[in-house]
Design a protein around this motif. Structure first.
Motif, PDB file in Angstrom:
ATOM      1  N   GLY A 151       0.822  -1.213   0.000  1.00  0.00           N
ATOM      2  CA  GLY A 151       0.000   0.000   0.000  1.00  0.00           C
ATOM      3  C   GLY A 151       0.854   1.260   0.000  1.00  0.00           C
ATOM      4  N   ALA A 152       1.946   1.242   0.790  1.00  0.00           N
ATOM      5  CA  ALA A 152       2.856   2.390   0.826  1.00  0.00           C
ATOM      6  C   ALA A 152       3.479   2.628  -0.546  1.00  0.00           C
ATOM      7  CB  ALA A 152       3.941   2.163   1.875  1.00  0.00           C
ATOM      8  N   LEU A 153       3.885   1.540  -1.208  1.00  0.00           N
ATOM      9  CA  LEU A 153       4.471   1.668  -2.540  1.00  0.00           C
ATOM     10  C   LEU A 153       3.473   2.269  -3.524  1.00  0.00           C
ATOM     11  CD1 LEU A 153       6.692   1.146  -4.621  1.00  0.00           C
ATOM     12  CD2 LEU A 153       5.850  -1.197  -4.836  1.00  0.00           C
ATOM     13  N   LEU A 154       2.220   1.824  -3.466  1.00  0.00           N
ATOM     14  CA  LEU A 154       1.201   2.356  -4.364  1.00  0.00           C
ATOM     15  C   LEU A 154       0.939   3.840  -4.093  1.00  0.00           C
ATOM     16  CD1 LEU A 154      -1.343  -0.618  -4.412  1.00  0.00           C
ATOM     17  CD2 LEU A 154       0.301   0.040  -6.188  1.00  0.00           C
ATOM     18  N   ILE A 155       0.990   4.236  -2.820  1.00  0.00           N
ATOM     19  CA  ILE A 155       0.785   5.650  -2.491  1.00  0.00           C
ATOM     20  C   ILE A 155       1.959   6.492  -2.989  1.00  0.00           C
ATOM     21  CG2 ILE A 155       0.489   7.316  -0.617  1.00  0.00           C
ATOM     22  CD1 ILE A 155      -0.875   5.094   0.982  1.00  0.00           C
ATOM     23  N   ILE A 156       3.185   5.945  -2.893  1.00  0.00           N
ATOM     24  CA  ILE A 156       4.355   6.642  -3.443  1.00  0.00           C
ATOM     25  C   ILE A 156       4.159   6.874  -4.940  1.00  0.00           C
ATOM     26  CG2 ILE A 156       6.807   6.421  -3.991  1.00  0.00           C
ATOM     27  CD1 ILE A 156       7.151   4.901  -1.362  1.00  0.00           C
ATOM     28  N   LEU A 157       3.748   5.835  -5.637  1.00  0.00           N
ATOM     29  CA  LEU A 157       3.534   5.957  -7.079  1.00  0.00           C
ATOM     30  C   LEU A 157       2.394   6.920  -7.385  1.00  0.00           C
ATOM     31  CD1 LEU A 157       3.955   2.210  -8.121  1.00  0.00           C
ATOM     32  CD2 LEU A 157       5.640   4.064  -8.274  1.00  0.00           C
ATOM     33  N   ALA A 158       1.356   6.918  -6.546  1.00  0.00           N
ATOM     34  CA  ALA A 158       0.246   7.852  -6.736  1.00  0.00           C
ATOM     35  C   ALA A 158       0.727   9.298  -6.567  1.00  0.00           C
ATOM     36  CB  ALA A 158      -0.874   7.555  -5.741  1.00  0.00           C
ATOM     37  N   GLY A 159       1.604   9.522  -5.600  1.00  0.00           N
ATOM     38  CA  GLY A 159       2.168  10.856  -5.417  1.00  0.00           C
ATOM     39  C   GLY A 159       2.975  11.289  -6.624  1.00  0.00           C
ATOM     40  N   ALA A 160       3.740  10.345  -7.198  1.00  0.00           N
ATOM     41  CA  ALA A 160       4.543  10.661  -8.382  1.00  0.00           C
ATOM     42  C   ALA A 160       3.647  10.977  -9.575  1.00  0.00           C
ATOM     43  CB  ALA A 160       5.470   9.489  -8.711  1.00  0.00           C
ATOM     44  N   VAL A 161       2.572  10.199  -9.734  1.00  0.00           N
ATOM     45  CA  VAL A 161       1.637  10.438 -10.838  1.00  0.00           C
ATOM     46  C   VAL A 161       0.945  11.788 -10.657  1.00  0.00           C
ATOM     47  CG1 VAL A 161      -0.519   9.653 -11.894  1.00  0.00           C
ATOM     48  CG2 VAL A 161       1.267   7.999 -11.318  1.00  0.00           C
ATOM     49  N   ALA A 162       0.547  12.097  -9.433  1.00  0.00           N
ATOM     50  CA  ALA A 162      -0.112  13.380  -9.168  1.00  0.00           C
ATOM     51  C   ALA A 162       0.810  14.551  -9.484  1.00  0.00           C
ATOM     52  CB  ALA A 162      -0.576  13.434  -7.711  1.00  0.00           C
ATOM     53  N   ARG A 163       2.098  14.379  -9.185  1.00  0.00           N
ATOM     54  CA  ARG A 163       3.052  15.442  -9.519  1.00  0.00           C
ATOM     55  C   ARG A 163       3.180  15.621 -11.024  1.00  0.00           C
ATOM     56  NH1 ARG A 163       8.751  13.682  -8.738  1.00  0.00           N
ATOM     57  NH2 ARG A 163       8.532  13.256 -10.950  1.00  0.00           N
ATOM     58  N   ARG A 164       3.290  14.524 -11.737  1.00  0.00           N
ATOM     59  CA  ARG A 164       3.425  14.594 -13.195  1.00  0.00           C
ATOM     60  C   ARG A 164       2.160  15.149 -13.842  1.00  0.00           C
ATOM     61  NH1 ARG A 164       7.646  12.125 -15.609  1.00  0.00           N
ATOM     62  NH2 ARG A 164       6.460  11.926 -17.552  1.00  0.00           N
ATOM     63  N   ALA A 165       1.004  14.894 -13.230  1.00  0.00           N
ATOM     64  CA  ALA A 165      -0.256  15.395 -13.775  1.00  0.00           C
ATOM     65  C   ALA A 165      -0.508  16.847 -13.395  1.00  0.00           C
ATOM     66  CB  ALA A 165      -1.412  14.524 -13.289  1.00  0.00           C
ATOM     67  N   GLY A 166       0.343  17.398 -12.541  1.00  0.00           N
ATOM     68  CA  GLY A 166       0.189  18.786 -12.143  1.00  0.00           C
ATOM     69  C   GLY A 166      -0.811  19.007 -11.028  1.00  0.00           C
ATOM     70  N   VAL A 167      -1.307  17.918 -10.422  1.00  0.00           N
ATOM     71  CA  VAL A 167      -2.266  18.045  -9.324  1.00  0.00           C
ATOM     72  C   VAL A 167      -1.595  18.661  -8.106  1.00  0.00           C
ATOM     73  CG1 VAL A 167      -3.801  16.782  -7.770  1.00  0.00           C
ATOM     74  CG2 VAL A 167      -3.608  16.101 -10.174  1.00  0.00           C
ATOM     75  N   ILE A 168      -0.406  18.180  -7.796  1.00  0.00           N
ATOM     76  CA  ILE A 168       0.423  18.762  -6.743  1.00  0.00           C
ATOM     77  C   ILE A 168       1.823  18.949  -7.293  1.00  0.00           C
ATOM     78  CG2 ILE A 168      -0.804  18.012  -4.673  1.00  0.00           C
ATOM     79  CD1 ILE A 168       0.759  15.481  -4.661  1.00  0.00           C
ATOM     80  N   ARG A 169       2.569  19.866  -6.700  1.00  0.00           N
ATOM     81  CA  ARG A 169       3.896  20.197  -7.188  1.00  0.00           C
ATOM     82  C   ARG A 169       4.949  19.780  -6.180  1.00  0.00           C
ATOM     83  NH1 ARG A 169       3.615  26.399  -7.661  1.00  0.00           N
ATOM     84  NH2 ARG A 169       2.758  25.992  -5.589  1.00  0.00           N
TER      85      ARG A 169
END
Length: 305
Positions: free
Chosen positions: A7-25
Motif C-alpha cells: 500500500g505504501a508503494l502504491l501511495i508513493i507511485l500515486a504521489g509521483a503520478v499526481a506530480r506529473r499530472a500537475g495536481v500537486i507540485r
C-alpha cells in the motif's frame, strides 16, 4: 506488513503520478512535511505511549540504535577509503547508509502493520536515537566531508530545535499520562488523535512520491548498489547482532531489527546537500532504498515473526 508495504508503494507511485499530472507540485512537499510533524505524527506518538505497557528493556532500544549507527559509520568510512573515493562522494555514502528513515517511514509503517512489534520501542528508537544522531553525527560527518576546511561540527542549535518540535512534546506527554495511570482517554480526545495519527503514513508516502526522480540513477549504479547492500542488508544484520548482545527479546527485538532495516533517512539528503556532499548520490539513495524497502521489509518481517 506485506499489505501495508505494498500500500505504501502504491501511495508513493500515486504521489509521483499526481506530480506529473500537475495536481500537486514538488514545491508542495514542505507543506506535507509540516503537516506530518505538527499535526499527524504527534497524536500517533502520544497514543502509542499512553497505551503502552512500559518496561525496562525499552531503555536499551536507543542504546542498540547508537551501537548500530557507530558500527555502520566505521564500516563505511573504512570501505570508502579503500575505494579511493573523493570526500564529497564518500561523505554522501556515509550519510546515506548510517541512519535510516525511522520516523517518517518506520514508525507509521509499524503502527499500521498490526501485531509482532513494540510501538513504544519504535518511538524510543526514533526519538532518542535517530533524532539525536541526525543533528549530531550526521551533521558532523556532512560538514567534515563536504567542507573539510571547516572541520566537523555538531549542530547543537538544530538539535535543540528538533527536540522542541511537537513529536518530542507528544513523547513527554504520552509518558506522563501513562505513568499517571490513566487507563482510558475520553473518546472526544482519542478518536481525533486516532484519525490524525492514521494520516502519517499516507502523507509521508505522498511526499516520497513528490520527491521521486529516477533520472540519472543508472550513472550511479555502483554507489547505489553499495548503499542498498549496506543500508538494507548490513544494517539489518547488525540489528540482529546488537539485539542479541543486549539480550533483547520478542517484540522489542523484532522492532530494533526492523528499524535498523529502514531506508535512507530523508533528512540525510537535506543535511548532506546543505553541507556540499553529492546531492545526486543522496537523492538517488533515498529513492532507491525507499522503493526497495517496500519489498525487503515484508520479507524481513516474515523471517522475524
Amino acid at each position: 506488513m506485506t499489505e501495508t508495504a505494498i500500500g505504501a508503494l502504491l501511495i508513493i507511485l500515486a504521489g509521483a503520478v499526481a506530480r506529473r499530472a500537475g495536481v500537486i507540485r514538488r514545491d508542495d512537499g514542505p507543506v506535507l512535511v509540516k503537516v506530518v510533524i505538527h499535526l499527524a505524527l504527534p497524536p500517533l506518538i502520544f497514543l502509542i505511549l499512553v497505551r503502552a505497557d512500559l518496561h525496562g528493556s525499552l531503555l536499551l532500544v536507543p542504546v542498540a540504535g547508537f551501537a548500530i549507527h557507530g558500527l555502520l559509520v566505521g564500516f563505511v568510512v573504512v570501505s570508502t577509503r579503500l575505494w579511493g573515493m573523493d570526500r564529497p562522494r564518500a561523505g554522501a555514502l556515509i550519510v546515506a547508509t548510517a541512519v535510516g528513515n525511522t520516523g517518517f517511514f518506520g514508525l507509521p509503517l509499524i503502527a499500521a502493520s498490526g501485531d509482532g512489534f513494540s510501538l513504544p520501542a519504535a518511538v524510543m528508537y526514533d526519538a532518542l536515537c535517530t533524532g539525536v544522531i541526525t543533528w549530531t553525527s550526521t551533521v558532523a560527518i556532512a560538514t567534515s566531508y563536504g567542507r573539510p576546511q571547516g572541520g566537523p561540527r555538531v549542530s547543537l542549535s538544530d538539535l535543540g530545535r528538533s527536540l522542541l518540535l511537537p513529536p518530542t512534546w507528544a513523547l513527554v506527554a504520552g509518558l506522563a499520562v501513562n505513568l499517571a495511570g490513566v487507563e482510558e482517554l475520553p473518546a472526544i480526545v482519542e478518536r481525533p488523535f486516532e484519525l490524525l495519527g492514521a494520516a502519517t503514513l499516507p502523507l509521508t508516502m505522498i511526499y516520497a512520491g513528490l520527491m521521486l526522480d529516477l533520472r540519472g540513477v543508472e550513472r550511479l549504479w555502483r554507489e547505489l548498489g553499495y548503499a542498498v547492500v549496506v543500508r538494507l542488508g548490513l544494517s539489518t544484520l547488525l540489528g540482529v547482532a546488537v539485539a542479541a548482545v543486549l539480550r533483547l527479546e520478542g517484540d522489542v527485538r523484532a522492532t530494533v531489527v526492523i528499524m535498523a532495516a529502514m531506508p535512507t533517512a530523508m533528512m540525510s539528503l537535506v543535511i548532506g546537500t546543505r553541507s556540499g556532499l553529492r546531492s545526486d548520490v543522496l537523492a538517488s539513495a533515498v529513492v532507491v532504498t525507499t522503493l526497495l524497502s517496500t519489498l525487503t521489509l515484508p520479507a524481513l518481517r516474515a523471517v522475524l515473526l
